[in-house]
Design an enzyme around this catalytic site. Structure first.
Site, PDB file in Angstrom:
ATOM      1  CG  ASP A 160     -42.123  20.377 -28.047  1.00 51.57           C
ATOM      2  OD1 ASP A 160     -41.721  19.525 -27.237  1.00 51.57           O
ATOM      3  OD2 ASP A 160     -43.318  20.542 -28.324  1.00 51.57           O
TER       4      ASP A 160
ATOM      5  CD  GLU B 268     -34.924  16.681 -23.498  1.00 48.86           C
ATOM      6  OE1 GLU B 268     -35.752  15.782 -23.216  1.00 48.86           O
ATOM      7  OE2 GLU B 268     -35.236  17.852 -23.733  1.00 48.86           O
TER       8      GLU B 268
ATOM      9  CG  ASP C 105     -37.370  18.866 -26.493  1.00 43.95           C
ATOM     10  OD1 ASP C 105     -37.038  17.806 -25.936  1.00 43.95           O
ATOM     11  OD2 ASP C 105     -38.440  19.451 -26.236  1.00 43.95           O
TER      12      ASP C 105
END
Length: 161
Positions: free
Chosen positions: A141, A67, A7
């Site tokens: 996260d 991502e 992420d």
């Protein structure tokens, strides 16, 4: 199959590694990379590069799930910054000769809990339950990164649930 989810973020980059064997999912590691927010931009990118490279060398994933870039119209300046971070991560993955897959947050959330608009805390609770994580200090996260790895596994038709 070993999957590393990432992420990306300049303040906090989350990562999570899962191992899939014989229908079982095992967490191998998860955490965050947090460059000094007072450091120059280039030094922050360097810290992300160094840490992602170390994670790749430690866990030897088969696939890295990154991502996809999402930019909100209210925050147009974040897209170029995230683009730099993603570029550094893509470079690390290419240098280590690992397969890179990009997934949108909505697609992963839909695959995991059936709702593409699920919140970060909802994903965090799902990940904690599925992987039996008890830590109260488990950061969003890191859980998002694990969610990316788990979502990729699910989309590859591994039975998770």
């Amino acid at each position: 199959m070993r999957i590393l989810g990432i992420d990306p973020g300049l303040i906090t980059t989350g990562y999570g590694v899962v191992d899939l064997k014989a229908g079982n999912v095992k967490i191998l590691g998860a955490g965050t990379i947090e460059p000094d927010t007072k450091a120059p931009f280039a030094e922050r990118l360097l810290k992300i590069h160094q840490n992602v490279t170390a994670i790749l060398q430690e866990y030897h994933p088969d696939i890295v799930v990154l991502e996809k870039l999402y930019a909100h119209y209210k925050h147009p300046a974040t897209a170029p910054v995230l683009g730099h971070v993603r570029g550094v991560i893509c470079l690390c993955v290419a240098q280590q000769k690992v397969t890179l897959v990009e997934q949108s947050v909505k697609r992963v959330r839909k695959a995991l809990i059936g709702n593409g608009n699920a919140t970060k805390p909802q994903i965090q609770e799902f990940v904690k339950r599925l992987l039996n994580i008890k830590s109260a200090g488990f950061k969003l996260d890191a859980s998002d990164a694990l969610g990316l790895a788990l979502g990729q596994a699910h989309m590859m038709r591994y039975k998770l649930i």
